[in-house]
Design a protein around this motif. Structure first.
Motif, mmCIF file in Angstrom:
data_model
loop_
_atom_site.group_PDB
_atom_site.id
_atom_site.type_symbol
_atom_site.label_atom_id
_atom_site.label_comp_id
_atom_site.label_asym_id
_atom_site.label_seq_id
_atom_site.Cartn_x
_atom_site.Cartn_y
_atom_site.Cartn_z
ATOM 1 N N SER A 125 -66.724 125.638 -54.960
ATOM 2 C CA SER A 125 -65.829 125.816 -53.822
ATOM 3 C C SER A 125 -64.810 124.680 -53.762
ATOM 4 O O SER A 125 -64.975 123.623 -54.371
ATOM 5 N N THR A 126 -63.768 124.955 -53.003
ATOM 6 C CA THR A 126 -62.735 123.932 -52.808
ATOM 7 C C THR A 126 -63.256 122.816 -51.909
ATOM 8 O O THR A 126 -63.922 123.056 -50.899
ATOM 9 N N LYS A 127 -62.949 121.614 -52.288
ATOM 10 C CA LYS A 127 -63.384 120.447 -51.518
ATOM 11 C C LYS A 127 -62.659 120.430 -50.172
ATOM 12 O O LYS A 127 -61.464 120.692 -50.082
ATOM 13 N N ILE A 128 -63.407 120.125 -49.135
ATOM 14 C CA ILE A 128 -62.850 120.049 -47.784
ATOM 15 C C ILE A 128 -62.729 118.571 -47.393
ATOM 16 O O ILE A 128 -63.680 117.794 -47.516
ATOM 17 N N LEU A 129 -61.552 118.204 -46.926
ATOM 18 C CA LEU A 129 -61.313 116.836 -46.496
ATOM 19 C C LEU A 129 -61.367 116.780 -44.978
ATOM 20 O O LEU A 129 -60.783 117.613 -44.293
ATOM 21 N N TYR A 130 -62.053 115.782 -44.454
ATOM 22 C CA TYR A 130 -62.215 115.682 -43.010
ATOM 23 C C TYR A 130 -62.243 114.214 -42.596
ATOM 24 O O TYR A 130 -62.536 113.323 -43.397
ATOM 25 N N ASN A 131 -61.979 113.975 -41.341
ATOM 26 C CA ASN A 131 -62.025 112.599 -40.844
ATOM 27 C C ASN A 131 -63.181 112.344 -39.881
ATOM 28 O O ASN A 131 -63.410 111.209 -39.465
ATOM 29 N N LYS A 132 -63.903 113.418 -39.534
ATOM 30 C CA LYS A 132 -65.019 113.285 -38.603
ATOM 31 C C LYS A 132 -65.917 114.503 -38.739
ATOM 32 O O LYS A 132 -65.450 115.605 -39.027
ATOM 33 N N SER A 133 -67.211 114.295 -38.538
ATOM 34 C CA SER A 133 -68.149 115.432 -38.598
ATOM 35 C C SER A 133 -69.092 115.360 -37.400
ATOM 36 O O SER A 133 -69.262 114.296 -36.787
ATOM 37 N N MET A 134 -69.712 116.491 -37.106
ATOM 38 C CA MET A 134 -70.602 116.557 -35.948
ATOM 39 C C MET A 134 -71.609 117.694 -36.165
ATOM 40 O O MET A 134 -71.276 118.705 -36.782
ATOM 41 N N ARG A 135 -72.828 117.495 -35.708
ATOM 42 C CA ARG A 135 -73.834 118.563 -35.789
ATOM 43 C C ARG A 135 -73.918 119.218 -34.419
ATOM 44 O O ARG A 135 -74.120 118.537 -33.396
ATOM 45 N N VAL A 136 -73.771 120.543 -34.406
ATOM 46 C CA VAL A 136 -73.724 121.272 -33.132
ATOM 47 C C VAL A 136 -74.605 122.521 -33.198
ATOM 48 O O VAL A 136 -74.988 122.980 -34.293
ATOM 49 N N LYS A 137 -74.877 123.028 -32.030
ATOM 50 C CA LYS A 137 -75.570 124.315 -31.914
ATOM 51 C C LYS A 137 -74.505 125.404 -31.883
ATOM 52 O O LYS A 137 -73.557 125.325 -31.107
ATOM 53 N N ALA A 138 -74.630 126.395 -32.774
ATOM 54 C CA ALA A 138 -73.602 127.431 -32.892
ATOM 55 C C ALA A 138 -74.149 128.786 -32.509
ATOM 56 O O ALA A 138 -75.153 129.259 -33.062
#
Length: 347
Positions: free
Chosen positions: A237-250
């Motif tokens: 897959s294509t690499k995703i660039l991000y500046n912040k991550s978070m674990r959430v309930k979806a």
């Protein structure tokens, strides 16, 4: 014959007093001449005085007649050519031996000068303003005195030197961490440095920077450094660039009545809180509902297992670290269910 002898004797005795008188006059004249030409002179040699009697006209001949030698470097006051009168006094200062170290030479000098300064002048040893004389130039001259003259020279040296450029680091919020890009090449500057160098007897002993003039300003180097982290959803897959991550309930929802209480044709059907039409776009950004106090509306995200999304909607049950992903069909909502996922804030 007898008559002639008698006359001669008679003439002698008759003229005798005259002869005696003449003799006495001659003797008195000679005595007066001798008395007039005979002089007593005081000679002071280095402070010690002696009296001499002389008939000579000058001090030079008077001293020679009395076996008083005057060396070529001795000093006399008055001069030796001065005419001698009665009760005159002549001062003689004897020259002493002095050692002078100057210009790489050791000179043995005889001098009768009062101090070192006068001796150097008399010997025509030039001393510049910065030269060092040890002992002091005012030091009295004594026998065996050792004097050193150190030549001191000051030179102003000008040198062109480079000025290093500074490197400025700028954050690149559109690039992955570890990636760098030169936005502007650096260029060295130049400056002229004026330095005073002191030499003693030709040997450098000190140097001091007295002035620096920048003739060319350096150009700083600008480097952009990536700040984004990367995430690859799956192999290939294509690499995703991000500046912040978070674990959430979806959770998941659709536009149907069971999730929104609205049917097709009702006002606001499929409309989000931001006024957009809710959408599910697997190849672009899909709609999700968020708590705006946690995730601002308009934020772009990558939701693990769902794809790219944009925070466009809100919901009464969406509070805190909870998101609601949008699907166009209820069956997809059921398939999603409730799960914990990582979300990544993308740019």
């Amino acid at each position: 014959m007898k008559e002639n002898l008698k006359n001669s004797i008679s003439n002698y005795f008759s003229n005798g007093p005259k002869v005696v008188m003449i003799f006495m006059l001659v003797l008195m004249s000679a005595t007066l001449v001798i008395s007039a030409t005979r002089k007593t002179v005081t000679v002071s040699i280095d402070g010690k005085e002696i009296n001499i009697t002389t008939f000579r006209r000058t001090f030079k001949t008077a001293l020679e007649a009395n076996d008083i030698a005057v060396g070529p470097k001795d000093k006399t006051t008055p001069s030796l050519d001065t005419r001698v009168n009665k009760k005159d006094k002549i001062y003689i200062k004897r020259a002493v031996n002095v050692e002078v170290a100057v210009d790489g030479k050791d000179l043995n000098i005889q001098t009768a000068e009062d101090n070192i300064e006068k001796m150097l002048d008399a010997e025509r040893i030039d001393v510049a303003d910065y030269d060092k004389v040890v002992p002091s130039v005012k030091e009295p001259i004594t026998e065996g005195l050792k004097v050193s003259v150190t030549r001191v020279e000051a030179k102003m040296i000008k040198e062109t030197k480079t000025l290093d450029y500074a490197t400025v680091i700028k954050n690149d919020d559109n690039s992955e961490k570890g990636n760098t890009k030169v936005l502007q090449d650096g260029e060295q500057g130049e400056k002229v440095v004026a330095t005073r160098v002191i030499y003693e007897n030709g040997k450098e002993i000190s140097r001091q920077v007295v002035n620096e003039t920048v003739t060319k300003q350096p150009v700083q180097k600008v480097v952009a450094v990536g700040t984004l982290s990367s995430y690859t959803p799956s192999r290939g897959s294509t690499k995703i660039l991000y500046n912040k991550s978070m674990r959430v309930k979806a959770t998941a929802y659709s536009a149907g009545y069971e999730d929104t209480g609205k049917n097709p044709g009702d006002p606001g059907y499929e409309r989000t809180a931001t006024g957009t039409i809710a959408k599910r776009n697997p190849n672009g950004y899909s709609t999700i509902a968020v708590d705006p106090s946690v995730i601002p509306l308009g934020t772009k995200l990558y939701v693990e297992g769902y794809g790219y999304a944009i925070a466009e909607d809100t919901g009464g049950a969406i509070k805190g670290n909870i998101i609601d992903v949008y699907f166009s069909a209820g069956s997809q909502v059921n398939n999603w269910g409730v799960r914990w996922v990582n979300i990544y804030f993308v740019r």
